[in-house]
Write a protein that holds these residues in place. Structure first.
Motif, PDB file in Angstrom:
ATOM      1  N   ARG A   1      -5.291 -17.812 -11.488  1.00  5.96           N
ATOM      2  CA  ARG A   1      -5.040 -17.495 -10.517  1.00  5.96           C
ATOM      3  C   ARG A   1      -6.190 -17.305  -9.424  1.00  5.96           C
ATOM      4  O   ARG A   1      -7.605 -17.011  -9.641  1.00  5.96           O
ATOM      5  CB  ARG A   1      -4.378 -16.027 -10.558  1.00  5.96           C
ATOM      6  N   LYS A   2      -5.791 -17.482  -8.078  1.00 11.45           N
ATOM      7  CA  LYS A   2      -6.871 -17.402  -7.104  1.00 11.45           C
ATOM      8  C   LYS A   2      -7.309 -15.979  -6.720  1.00 11.45           C
ATOM      9  O   LYS A   2      -6.300 -14.990  -7.106  1.00 11.45           O
ATOM     10  CB  LYS A   2      -6.374 -18.194  -5.728  1.00 11.45           C
ATOM     11  N   GLU A   3      -8.439 -15.957  -6.313  1.00 12.22           N
ATOM     12  CA  GLU A   3      -8.930 -14.555  -5.841  1.00 12.22           C
ATOM     13  C   GLU A   3      -7.796 -14.071  -4.884  1.00 12.22           C
ATOM     14  O   GLU A   3      -7.705 -12.816  -4.969  1.00 12.22           O
ATOM     15  CB  GLU A   3     -10.302 -14.597  -5.111  1.00 12.22           C
ATOM     16  N   THR A   4      -7.548 -14.839  -4.092  1.00 10.33           N
ATOM     17  CA  THR A   4      -6.541 -14.379  -2.832  1.00 10.33           C
ATOM     18  C   THR A   4      -5.183 -13.850  -3.467  1.00 10.33           C
ATOM     19  O   THR A   4      -4.625 -13.075  -2.928  1.00 10.33           O
ATOM     20  CB  THR A   4      -6.446 -15.542  -1.880  1.00 10.33           C
ATOM     21  N   ASP A   5      -4.800 -14.340  -4.671  1.00 11.62           N
ATOM     22  CA  ASP A   5      -3.798 -13.809  -5.418  1.00 11.62           C
ATOM     23  C   ASP A   5      -3.720 -12.304  -5.794  1.00 11.62           C
ATOM     24  O   ASP A   5      -2.940 -11.399  -5.672  1.00 11.62           O
ATOM     25  CB  ASP A   5      -3.423 -14.583  -6.636  1.00 11.62           C
TER      26      ASP A   5
ATOM     27  N   ALA B   1      -4.030 -10.125  -3.036  1.00 10.36           N
ATOM     28  CA  ALA B   1      -2.831  -9.597  -2.300  1.00 10.36           C
ATOM     29  C   ALA B   1      -2.177  -8.649  -3.316  1.00 10.36           C
ATOM     30  O   ALA B   1      -1.218  -7.796  -2.831  1.00 10.36           O
ATOM     31  CB  ALA B   1      -1.936 -10.894  -2.445  1.00 10.36           C
ATOM     32  N   ASP B   2      -2.287  -8.565  -4.761  1.00 12.26           N
ATOM     33  CA  ASP B   2      -1.649  -7.633  -5.511  1.00 12.26           C
ATOM     34  C   ASP B   2      -2.329  -6.267  -5.074  1.00 12.26           C
ATOM     35  O   ASP B   2      -1.700  -5.406  -5.078  1.00 12.26           O
ATOM     36  CB  ASP B   2      -1.838  -8.082  -6.979  1.00 12.26           C
ATOM     37  N   LEU B   3      -3.777  -6.296  -5.105  1.00 13.90           N
ATOM     38  CA  LEU B   3      -4.337  -4.992  -4.776  1.00 13.90           C
ATOM     39  C   LEU B   3      -3.894  -4.512  -3.458  1.00 13.90           C
ATOM     40  O   LEU B   3      -3.332  -3.290  -3.277  1.00 13.90           O
ATOM     41  CB  LEU B   3      -5.792  -5.357  -4.559  1.00 13.90           C
TER      42      LEU B   3
ATOM     43  N   ALA C   1      -0.917  -5.125  -1.920  1.00 12.06           N
ATOM     44  CA  ALA C   1       0.384  -4.375  -2.323  1.00 12.06           C
ATOM     45  C   ALA C   1       0.602  -3.056  -3.080  1.00 12.06           C
ATOM     46  O   ALA C   1       1.260  -2.275  -2.646  1.00 12.06           O
ATOM     47  CB  ALA C   1       1.332  -5.526  -2.845  1.00 12.06           C
ATOM     48  N   LEU C   2      -0.326  -3.253  -3.884  1.00 13.47           N
ATOM     49  CA  LEU C   2      -0.328  -1.884  -4.692  1.00 13.47           C
ATOM     50  C   LEU C   2      -0.569  -0.669  -3.948  1.00 13.47           C
ATOM     51  O   LEU C   2      -0.422   0.552  -4.095  1.00 13.47           O
ATOM     52  CB  LEU C   2      -1.291  -2.049  -5.863  1.00 13.47           C
ATOM     53  N   LEU C   3      -1.736  -0.895  -3.109  1.00  9.98           N
ATOM     54  CA  LEU C   3      -2.469   0.192  -2.262  1.00  9.98           C
ATOM     55  C   LEU C   3      -1.141   0.882  -1.402  1.00  9.98           C
ATOM     56  O   LEU C   3      -0.849   1.929  -1.137  1.00  9.98           O
ATOM     57  CB  LEU C   3      -3.452  -0.072  -1.419  1.00  9.98           C
ATOM     58  N   VAL C   4      -0.497  -0.152  -0.768  1.00  8.70           N
ATOM     59  CA  VAL C   4       0.738   0.224  -0.033  1.00  8.70           C
ATOM     60  C   VAL C   4       1.582   0.890  -0.615  1.00  8.70           C
ATOM     61  O   VAL C   4       2.295   2.118  -0.280  1.00  8.70           O
ATOM     62  CB  VAL C   4       1.243  -0.957   0.807  1.00  8.70           C
ATOM     63  N   GLU C   5       1.810   0.438  -2.004  1.00  7.48           N
ATOM     64  CA  GLU C   5       2.947   1.019  -2.709  1.00  7.48           C
ATOM     65  C   GLU C   5       2.614   2.502  -3.191  1.00  7.48           C
ATOM     66  O   GLU C   5       3.627   3.357  -3.041  1.00  7.48           O
ATOM     67  CB  GLU C   5       3.212   0.453  -4.136  1.00  7.48           C
ATOM     68  N   PHE C   6       1.187   2.891  -3.294  1.00  4.47           N
ATOM     69  CA  PHE C   6       0.910   4.097  -3.620  1.00  4.47           C
ATOM     70  C   PHE C   6       0.509   5.025  -2.630  1.00  4.47           C
ATOM     71  O   PHE C   6      -0.378   5.954  -2.416  1.00  4.47           O
ATOM     72  CB  PHE C   6      -0.248   4.061  -4.663  1.00  4.47           C
ATOM     73  N   GLY C   7       1.269   4.732  -1.175  1.00  6.34           N
ATOM     74  CA  GLY C   7       0.967   5.584  -0.062  1.00  6.34           C
ATOM     75  C   GLY C   7      -0.058   5.199   1.152  1.00  6.34           C
ATOM     76  O   GLY C   7      -0.049   5.728   1.883  1.00  6.34           O
ATOM     77  N   HIS C   8      -0.647   4.081   0.900  1.00  7.48           N
ATOM     78  CA  HIS C   8      -1.611   3.809   1.871  1.00  7.48           C
ATOM     79  C   HIS C   8      -0.838   3.148   3.198  1.00  7.48           C
ATOM     80  O   HIS C   8       0.087   2.185   2.968  1.00  7.48           O
ATOM     81  CB  HIS C   8      -2.728   2.738   1.561  1.00  7.48           C
TER      82      HIS C   8
ATOM     83  N   VAL D   1     -11.840  -6.707  -1.854  1.00 12.76           N
ATOM     84  CA  VAL D   1     -12.921  -7.773  -2.353  1.00 12.76           C
ATOM     85  C   VAL D   1     -12.342  -8.071  -3.726  1.00 12.76           C
ATOM     86  O   VAL D   1     -12.111  -7.133  -4.381  1.00 12.76           O
ATOM     87  CB  VAL D   1     -14.220  -7.062  -2.509  1.00 12.76           C
ATOM     88  N   VAL D   2     -12.498  -9.222  -3.964  1.00 13.04           N
ATOM     89  CA  VAL D   2     -12.025 -10.082  -5.506  1.00 13.04           C
ATOM     90  C   VAL D   2     -13.223 -11.202  -5.631  1.00 13.04           C
ATOM     91  O   VAL D   2     -13.130 -12.102  -5.012  1.00 13.04           O
ATOM     92  CB  VAL D   2     -10.727 -10.413  -5.689  1.00 13.04           C
ATOM     93  N   GLY D   3     -14.500 -10.659  -6.096  1.00  8.52           N
ATOM     94  CA  GLY D   3     -15.366 -11.918  -6.537  1.00  8.52           C
ATOM     95  C   GLY D   3     -15.666 -12.125  -7.906  1.00  8.52           C
ATOM     96  O   GLY D   3     -16.014 -11.466  -8.667  1.00  8.52           O
TER      97      GLY D   3
END
Length: 376
Positions: free
Chosen positions: A181-185, A188-190, A192-199, A206-208
Motif C-alpha cells: 500500500r502507499k504511504e498516503t493510504d 488516510a487510515d490514521l 480516519a482513526l483520529l477522527v473516529e476516536f474524537g479528534h 507522517v508515514v515515512g
C-alpha cells in the motif's frame, strides 16, 4: 464528573485567571501589556474563536491594573458575547465607519512595549505604531514564551484524553496492512482513526517508509511500502481543543539486527529523556539526557532535531527541549520527548510521547508499547 468524551468545561473564572496571569507576567517582564489577535492565544485567554479572520481589527488588550478589553467589529460582537470568557471582559465594538486603531490607542497609552501574539497582522500593528510612535512591540513567543506553558487541571484532562485517542489510533493502525500500500493510504487510515476516536482536527499524519523515514519532516507520499521497510508513524491533532502528538516506528516483516539495534537505541534514549523530567531542571537537560544515549552508541550526528516541544491548544508551542533553553520545568508543563536516528537513503526511527511535569517527576500521556512492532 467528566470523561474523555465529556471534559470539564472551562468557566469564565478560568479565563479570568488566565488573563490575570498574562497581565502579571507581562508586568514582571517589563511590558506595558499584551495584545492578542485571533488565534490560539485568544482562544486560550478568552474562549473566543472568530468564525473568520478578516482585515477588520479584533484585538484583546490585557494590562496589569486594567480590566481586559476586547476590541471587536460590531458585526461580530454578538458572537464574541457568547464566548465563555466574555463576562469577565469589556467588549468595545466598532462599526465600519469608525477608526478601530484610534479606539485601541486609547487603551494602550502613549508609550510602552507590548507583547503581541505571533499571528497578529502587520497591517494592524503598523497602524497602531503610526498613531503611537513611542510604543514598540515584541512577539509573545520571544517576550512571554511561558504564557500557555503551564496547564491547569482541566487542560491536563483534555491533553490526556487527546493522548489516549492517539494511543487508540496506534493500536488500531497495527491491524491494517502496510505492505503493498502507499504511504498516503496508511496516512488516510490514521486520519480516519483520529477522527473516529474524537479528534475534531487532524494536524499531521507522517508515514515515512524505508528511505523516506530518514527525513523527519516527510509526511506521506506515493511510495509503495514494501516488505523489509522500517516505517516512521507520527500523527496528531486536536481533541476538545487540545493537542495530541505521538510517534512510533514499525517494521514490515522481521527487522535486521541493525534495524533492531537502532530502534533499541532510540527507545533507550526516549526513556532517558522521560526519566530526566522533574520540576526545577532546565528544559535543555531533557535534550541532553536523550542525546547522550544516542551519542554513546555512535549515532549522535544522526539525531538532527530537538528532543521536544510544548503542546496545548496547538500541537507545537513553547517550551522547547533543546540545548540552550534554560527555562526550568514547572509542574503542569506538557511537552514531547521524541529522540530519533536518521540514516540517509536507508531508514529512520523516532519514538515520541507527550509528557507532563508532576510535583516529583513526569507522567506520560502516551502509553502504547515502545518496542519495535512488526506489521504485515
Amino acid at each position: 464528573m467528566s470523561s474523555p468524551d465529556q471534559p470539564v468545561p472551562f468557566t469564565a473564572d478560568d479565563y479570568r485567571a488566565r488573563m490575570t496571569r498574562a497581565a502579571e507576567s507581562a508586568d514582571a517582564a517589563g511590558l506595558a501589556g499584551v495584545l492578542v489577535a485571533p488565534g490560539p492565544d485568544l482562544v486560550h485567554l478568552t474562549g473566543y474563536r472568530p468564525t473568520a479572520a478578516t482585515e477588520r481589527l479584533t484585538l484583546l488588550v490585557v494590562r496589569a491594573g486594567h480590566d481586559p478589553v476586547l476590541v471587536v467589529p460590531a458585526l461580530e460582537a454578538a458572537d464574541a458575547e457568547r464566548a465563555v470568557g466574555a463576562p469577565v471582559l469589556t467588549l468595545r465594538d466598532w462599526t465600519d465607519a469608525a477608526d478601530p486603531y484610534a479606539l485601541t490607542a486609547e487603551l494602550l497609552g502613549d508609550k510602552g512595549r507590548f507583547g503581541v501574539s505571533d499571528n497578529a497582522w502587520a497591517l494592524h500593528l503598523l497602524a497602531l505604531q503610526e498613531l503611537l510612535p513611542a510604543t514598540s512591540y515584541a512577539s509573545l513567543t520571544a517576550a512571554l514564551p511561558m504564557l500557555r506553558a503551564v496547564k491547569d487541571a482541566a487542560e491536563l484532562e483534555r491533553l490526556a484524553a487527546a493522548g489516549a485517542a492517539a494511543d487508540a489510533t496506534y493500536e488500531q493502525i497495527l491491524k491494517v496492512r502496510f505492505s503493498g500500500r502507499k504511504e498516503t493510504d496508511v496516512a488516510a487510515d490514521l486520519s480516519a482513526l483520529l477522527v473516529e476516536f474524537g479528534h475534531s482536527q487532524v494536524d499531521f499524519t507522517v508515514v515515512g517508509s524505508g528511505p523516506n523515514g530518514a527525513n523527519p519532516h516527510h509526511e506521506a507520499g506515493d511510495r509503495t511500502i514494501e516488505q523489509g521497510d522500517m516505517v516512521v508513524l507520527d500523527f496528531g491533532g486536536l481533541k476538545h481543543g487540545y493537542g495530541s502528538d505521538t510517534s512510533r516506528t514499525v517494521h514490515v516483516g522481521a527487522p535486521t539486527a541493525e534495524e533492531q539495534r537502532v530502534h533499541d537505541v532510540v527507545r533507550e534514549a526516549q526513556e532517558a529523556g522521560f526519566r530526566a523530567v522533574r520540576p526545577g531542571i532546565a528544559c535543555q537537560e531533557i535534550d541532553r539526557a536523550a542525546r547522550a544515549v544516542v551519542t554513546e552508541f555512535g549515532y549522535g550526528e544522526r539525531f538532527i532535531h530537538r528532543t521536544g516541544h510544548g503542546i496545548g491548544v496547538t500541537t507545537h508551542e513553547p517550551p522547547y527541549m533543546i540545548e540552550g533553553e534554560e527555562q526550568p520545568l514547572v509542574p503542569g508543563m506538557c511537552f514531547s520527548v521524541e529522540p530519533g536516528i536518521y540514516l540517509p537513503g536507508r531508514f529512520g526511527v523516532r519514538i515520541e510521547d507527550i509528557v507532563t511535569v508532576t510535583e516529583d517527576g513526569g507522567r506520560r500521556l502516551n502509553n502504547t508499547p515502545r518496542e519495535l512492532a512488526v506489521v504485515d
